[in-house]
Write a protein that holds these residues in place. Structure first.
Motif, short mmCIF file in Angstrom:
data_model
loop_
_atom_site.label_atom_id
_atom_site.label_comp_id
_atom_site.label_asym_id
_atom_site.label_seq_id
_atom_site.Cartn_x
_atom_site.Cartn_y
_atom_site.Cartn_z
N SER A 83 0.83 -1.20 0.00
CA SER A 83 0.00 0.00 0.00
C SER A 83 0.87 1.26 0.00
CB SER A 83 -0.93 0.00 1.22
OG SER A 83 -1.65 1.20 1.31
N PHE A 84 1.88 1.28 0.85
CA PHE A 84 2.76 2.43 1.00
C PHE A 84 3.54 2.72 -0.29
CE2 PHE A 84 6.78 4.41 2.34
CZ PHE A 84 6.32 5.48 3.09
N ASP A 85 4.17 1.69 -0.84
CA ASP A 85 5.00 1.87 -2.04
C ASP A 85 4.19 2.18 -3.29
OD1 ASP A 85 7.41 1.57 -0.73
OD2 ASP A 85 7.73 -0.51 -1.38
N ASN A 86 3.07 1.49 -3.45
CA ASN A 86 2.28 1.61 -4.68
C ASN A 86 1.10 2.57 -4.57
OD1 ASN A 86 3.93 -0.35 -6.00
ND2 ASN A 86 2.85 -1.92 -4.85
N GLN A 87 0.93 3.15 -3.36
CA GLN A 87 -0.17 4.09 -3.12
C GLN A 87 -1.53 3.50 -3.52
OE1 GLN A 87 0.29 7.62 -1.57
NE2 GLN A 87 1.49 5.93 -0.80
N ILE A 88 -1.75 2.26 -3.05
CA ILE A 88 -3.03 1.59 -3.27
C ILE A 88 -3.66 1.29 -1.91
CG2 ILE A 88 -2.39 0.58 -5.49
CD1 ILE A 88 -1.82 -2.07 -4.02
N ALA A 89 -4.95 1.08 -1.91
CA ALA A 89 -5.67 0.80 -0.66
C ALA A 89 -5.16 -0.49 -0.02
CB ALA A 89 -7.16 0.71 -0.92
N SER A 90 -4.99 -0.44 1.27
CA SER A 90 -4.54 -1.60 2.04
C SER A 90 -5.66 -2.63 2.15
CB SER A 90 -4.13 -1.14 3.44
OG SER A 90 -3.73 -2.24 4.22
N THR A 91 -5.28 -3.88 2.31
CA THR A 91 -6.26 -4.95 2.50
C THR A 91 -6.29 -5.43 3.96
OG1 THR A 91 -4.63 -6.62 1.90
CG2 THR A 91 -6.02 -5.76 0.13
N ALA A 92 -5.46 -4.83 4.81
CA ALA A 92 -5.37 -5.28 6.19
C ALA A 92 -5.40 -4.09 7.16
CB ALA A 92 -4.09 -6.09 6.40
N TYR A 93 -5.67 -4.42 8.40
CA TYR A 93 -5.63 -3.45 9.49
C TYR A 93 -4.36 -3.69 10.29
CZ TYR A 93 -10.61 -2.79 8.61
OH TYR A 93 -11.82 -2.52 8.02
N VAL A 94 -3.76 -2.63 10.79
CA VAL A 94 -2.65 -2.75 11.73
C VAL A 94 -3.13 -2.08 13.01
CG1 VAL A 94 -0.24 -2.19 12.22
CG2 VAL A 94 -0.94 -2.68 9.86
N GLN A 95 -3.34 -2.91 14.03
CA GLN A 95 -4.00 -2.49 15.26
C GLN A 95 -3.09 -2.67 16.47
OE1 GLN A 95 -7.15 -5.11 16.61
NE2 GLN A 95 -8.37 -3.37 17.29
N ALA A 96 -3.09 -1.69 17.36
CA ALA A 96 -2.33 -1.81 18.60
C ALA A 96 -3.03 -2.84 19.50
CB ALA A 96 -2.24 -0.46 19.30
N VAL A 97 -2.27 -3.80 19.97
CA VAL A 97 -2.80 -4.82 20.87
C VAL A 97 -2.72 -4.33 22.32
CG1 VAL A 97 -2.54 -7.22 21.66
CG2 VAL A 97 -2.13 -6.65 19.27
N VAL A 98 -1.70 -3.53 22.59
CA VAL A 98 -1.51 -2.87 23.88
C VAL A 98 -1.15 -1.41 23.55
CG1 VAL A 98 -0.71 -4.96 25.07
CG2 VAL A 98 0.96 -3.47 23.96
N ASP A 99 -1.13 -0.55 24.54
CA ASP A 99 -0.67 0.83 24.28
C ASP A 99 0.73 0.72 23.66
OD1 ASP A 99 -3.02 1.70 25.41
OD2 ASP A 99 -2.09 2.45 27.25
N THR A 100 0.93 1.42 22.56
CA THR A 100 2.14 1.22 21.76
C THR A 100 2.75 2.55 21.34
OG1 THR A 100 1.24 -0.87 20.90
CG2 THR A 100 3.00 0.13 19.63
N LYS A 101 4.08 2.63 21.41
CA LYS A 101 4.83 3.79 20.93
C LYS A 101 5.52 3.39 19.63
CE LYS A 101 6.16 6.25 25.08
NZ LYS A 101 7.25 6.57 25.96
#
Length: 188
Positions: A83-101
């Motif tokens: 998604s980042f390189d090709n500027q296309i919509a992502s197919t997945a979610y990246v979610q914090a499982v715990v509070d994350t920095k």
């Protein structure tokens, strides 16, 4: 920032001026438990490096089931690269499982680093290759083993994660029900 610099220096050499430039381009964000770093249907706009915490990459099956693909913990990159390189919509979610920095670079700043730092492209290539190899090594054994062996392998692969994430996410990652996972854990 030192964590990230130490990490990237494993993949190539940088002088102090280059390190200073990288440091100026990065910002630290905090993502609360259950919030998203990036979402399906949107274009990934940043590259991250987990300083503290855990995120999971997940998606929804065509039956509406939430499936955990893998976890990313401290000292690892987090980005939906396609998604980042090709500027296309992502197919997945990246979610914090715990509070994350997470240390983040915007698309613009990441691109500037490519244009300014000689050798940055080679470092990033090695970084991404390492991350992809690690991802395959973590997933491949899980395909052919029974549930108990998959769980034991999970404990080996993610020793610092098992007690920090909900069992429902672990069960989803292993492709089993939470009650099956509870039974396996009880019998070990």
């Amino acid at each position: 920032m030192k964590q990230f610099i130490d990490y990237i220096l494993q993949f190539g050499n940088l002088n102090q001026q280059q390190i200073d430039l990288i440091s100026k381009k990065a910002t630290v964000i905090e993502i609360k438990k259950d919030e998203y770093f990036s979402e399906a249907g949107k274009i990934a706009q940043q590259v991250g490096f987990v300083l503290d915490g855990i995120v999971r990459v997940c998606y929804y099956s065509n039956k509406g089931e939430e499936i955990t693909k893998y976890f990313i913990d401290e000292n690892n990159l987090v980005v939906d690269l396609e998604s980042f390189d090709n500027q296309i919509a992502s197919t997945a979610y990246v979610q914090a499982v715990v509070d994350t920095k997470i240390l983040v670079f915007s698309k613009k700043d990441w691109t500037e680093l490519f244009n300014i730092i000689v050798g940055w492209e080679a470092i990033v290539y090695k970084l991404v290759s390492h991350a992809l190899r690690q991802k395959v090594e973590r997933r491949s054994p899980l395909v052919t083993e029974d549930a108990k062996d998959r769980y034991l392998k999970f404990l080996e692969i993610y020793p610092n994660i098992v007690n920090r994430v909900p069992l429902s996410f672990v069960a989803s990652y292993l492709g089993i029900t939470q009650s099956s996972l509870s039974r396996i854990r009880k019998n070990i």
